[in-house]
Write an enzyme that holds these catalytic residues in place. Sequence first.
Site, PDB file in Angstrom:
ATOM      1  N   HIS A 136       2.160  -7.837  -1.185  1.00 23.38           N
ATOM      2  CA  HIS A 136       2.870  -8.595  -0.144  1.00 23.38           C
ATOM      3  C   HIS A 136       4.178  -9.223  -0.602  1.00 23.38           C
ATOM      4  O   HIS A 136       4.719 -10.092   0.093  1.00 23.38           O
ATOM      5  CB  HIS A 136       1.988  -9.703   0.463  1.00 23.38           C
ATOM      6  CG  HIS A 136       0.643  -9.219   0.892  1.00 23.38           C
ATOM      7  ND1 HIS A 136       0.473  -8.154   1.748  1.00 23.38           N
ATOM      8  CD2 HIS A 136      -0.608  -9.648   0.566  1.00 23.38           C
ATOM      9  CE1 HIS A 136      -0.822  -7.956   1.937  1.00 23.38           C
ATOM     10  NE2 HIS A 136      -1.501  -8.832   1.224  1.00 23.38           N
ATOM     11  N   GLN A 169       2.877  -0.333  -6.404  1.00 19.28           N
ATOM     12  CA  GLN A 169       3.580  -0.027  -5.152  1.00 19.28           C
ATOM     13  C   GLN A 169       5.068  -0.381  -5.192  1.00 19.28           C
ATOM     14  O   GLN A 169       5.813   0.064  -4.324  1.00 19.28           O
ATOM     15  CB  GLN A 169       2.906  -0.718  -3.956  1.00 19.28           C
ATOM     16  CG  GLN A 169       3.093  -2.210  -3.906  1.00 19.28           C
ATOM     17  CD  GLN A 169       2.629  -2.814  -2.604  1.00 19.28           C
ATOM     18  OE1 GLN A 169       1.912  -3.800  -2.606  1.00 19.28           O
ATOM     19  NE2 GLN A 169       3.003  -2.276  -1.473  1.00 19.28           N
ATOM     20  N   GLU A 188       0.768  -5.415   6.507  1.00 12.89           N
ATOM     21  CA  GLU A 188       0.053  -6.669   6.771  1.00 12.89           C
ATOM     22  C   GLU A 188       0.676  -7.838   6.014  1.00 12.89           C
ATOM     23  O   GLU A 188       1.389  -7.646   5.032  1.00 12.89           O
ATOM     24  CB  GLU A 188      -1.410  -6.542   6.314  1.00 12.89           C
ATOM     25  CG  GLU A 188      -2.180  -5.528   7.111  1.00 12.89           C
ATOM     26  CD  GLU A 188      -3.662  -5.525   6.768  1.00 12.89           C
ATOM     27  OE1 GLU A 188      -4.106  -6.347   5.953  1.00 12.89           O
ATOM     28  OE2 GLU A 188      -4.372  -4.674   7.323  1.00 12.89           O
ATOM     29  N   ASP A 189       0.328  -9.028   6.460  1.00 11.95           N
ATOM     30  CA  ASP A 189       0.706 -10.267   5.772  1.00 11.95           C
ATOM     31  C   ASP A 189       2.221 -10.422   5.613  1.00 11.95           C
ATOM     32  O   ASP A 189       2.701 -10.892   4.565  1.00 11.95           O
ATOM     33  CB  ASP A 189       0.015 -10.360   4.396  1.00 11.95           C
ATOM     34  CG  ASP A 189      -1.491 -10.544   4.542  1.00 11.95           C
ATOM     35  OD1 ASP A 189      -1.989 -10.530   5.691  1.00 11.95           O
ATOM     36  OD2 ASP A 189      -2.175 -10.690   3.527  1.00 11.95           O
ATOM     37  N   TYR A 221      -8.491  -3.947  -3.564  1.00  7.79           N
ATOM     38  CA  TYR A 221      -9.242  -5.113  -4.036  1.00  7.79           C
ATOM     39  C   TYR A 221     -10.678  -4.711  -4.368  1.00  7.79           C
ATOM     40  O   TYR A 221     -10.891  -3.909  -5.275  1.00  7.79           O
ATOM     41  CB  TYR A 221      -9.159  -6.243  -3.001  1.00  7.79           C
ATOM     42  CG  TYR A 221      -9.655  -7.568  -3.508  1.00  7.79           C
ATOM     43  CD1 TYR A 221      -9.153  -8.103  -4.695  1.00  7.79           C
ATOM     44  CD2 TYR A 221     -10.607  -8.307  -2.817  1.00  7.79           C
ATOM     45  CE1 TYR A 221      -9.605  -9.323  -5.175  1.00  7.79           C
ATOM     46  CE2 TYR A 221     -11.063  -9.530  -3.279  1.00  7.79           C
ATOM     47  CZ  TYR A 221     -10.564 -10.032  -4.480  1.00  7.79           C
ATOM     48  OH  TYR A 221     -11.017 -11.234  -4.955  1.00  7.79           O
ATOM     49  N   GLY A 227      -3.613  -1.519  -1.703  1.00  6.27           N
ATOM     50  CA  GLY A 227      -4.341  -2.786  -1.855  1.00  6.27           C
ATOM     51  C   GLY A 227      -5.802  -2.592  -1.501  1.00  6.27           C
ATOM     52  O   GLY A 227      -6.212  -2.695  -0.342  1.00  6.27           O
ATOM     53  N   ASP A 246      -4.145   0.862  -5.902  1.00  8.70           N
ATOM     54  CA  ASP A 246      -4.165  -0.521  -6.383  1.00  8.70           C
ATOM     55  C   ASP A 246      -3.638  -0.538  -7.809  1.00  8.70           C
ATOM     56  O   ASP A 246      -3.723   0.453  -8.527  1.00  8.70           O
ATOM     57  CB  ASP A 246      -5.586  -1.105  -6.337  1.00  8.70           C
ATOM     58  CG  ASP A 246      -5.561  -2.619  -6.182  1.00  8.70           C
ATOM     59  OD1 ASP A 246      -5.975  -3.122  -5.113  1.00  8.70           O
ATOM     60  OD2 ASP A 246      -5.113  -3.312  -7.133  1.00  8.70           O
TER      61      ASP A 246
END
Length: 405
Positions: free
Chosen positions: A203, A178, A228-229, A136, A134, A158
């Site tokens: 996520h 992913q 994360e998240d 971005y 990720g 990504d």
Amino acid sequence: MLDSEEFSKTLHAIMTGFPDRAKNLIATSANLDDDERAILQKAMADAPSDAGVLEAIGDALRVSNSDKTLVNEAYRAAFYNSEQWQSLVDDPFFAFFSANKAGHVLDKWIHYFPIYTRHLTPYAQRPVSVLEIGVYRGGSMRMWSRFFGPDARLVGVDIDPVALISAGERYSVVLADQSDPDAMAKVAQEHGPFDVIIDDGGHSMDQQITSIETLFPALNEGGIYLVEDCHTSYWDSYDGGRGREGTFMEWVKTRLDDLNGYHQEDAVEPVWTKQVDGIHVYDSVVVLDKKMRFAPFAEQNGGADFVFNSRLHSSIASELVATRQAALDERDQAVNGYGELDALRDELRVTRGELRTAIPRLAAVEAELDDTRGQLIDSWDHVREMRKTLSWRVTAPLRRVRRAR
Ligand SMILES: C[S@@+](CC[C@H](N)C(=O)[O-])C[C@H]1O[C@@H](n2cnc3c(N)ncnc32)[C@H](O)[C@@H]1O
């Protein structure tokens, strides 16, 4: 609910010390129904401080299932309006984030920063290998570049080709999905192994689970995997929900059981029990430490025997332990000695056999010798008799003359 302009004005009035103005805004807004107005007025009335009011507004909005952005803004205002911001003053990530105003877009939950600091500091300014899923616009990759330093090797993954634009000298970007195990295995093969893996990708449940299951083996011993998240495990929009099967947090809960696999019958997992040394679960963040573990065992210390133990016994015990190897060596030598003895015994057996055949031969030789001796004695007697005869004596002068010649 209040529109965004009314909402900003309400928060701003409270933060700048004009709560009555905020109360007035809430009392007169045409965008609030009676229930919403009552909830916000109660929150404002009960809280003990301005920051408390802001947090109470956030809580009221959250439980009434309002727009998450409004909840976020209320909590954000509460944090900066209280003393809580001071807890981040020395945090290097917060410093980078706060000062780097014109950097590439970086959208972070603020409480992640101390978690990063706690778990990533051992790798800072070292020649480590870091993978982030990720990218971005590259905001976090730039933050990692700075934190890990010039000797670190950084790779981003990504699915969106736009992320490629952000790649620069300090890190490369690989296009991959992913949630595709083959694609992740290829990333591991071509760019691994890694010391740090950070999943800040899509996520969704399958993305997080597929990535960690495929990439965890590509972590070096002593490495960490940070996701994360993880709050998406509780969001409807991500097929989440408390205790809902298939979510990443349910996957994590199973890993907690695996971590304790040695204490259950038949539950030791080759990866999740034997290679995970610790699991750290925070709000929205999970960190797994990779380390080959030894099977756990207990020892007792601090007992009374430390004081009362007989010195004689303990020294004999130490002596026994110390001399055990020597005793074993001696035994081995003795065993080897037996081998030599056996060889000698065989030799003796052969010699004895040889002797047994030699003895009769010796007896025969002796008998032969006796016989010869007897013959010699007889001959000598005969000679002596002959010398006594008249003819021998008469011919004596003749034999003398022959010898003199
Ligand atoms: C939250 S953003 C990353 C933010 C970045 N880490 C930062 O802090 O600046 C999520 C990124 O994950 C990428 N993404 C979404 N689904 C993905 C997938 N299946 N595989 C890889 N990347 C994915 C998106 O394209 C997006 O760029």
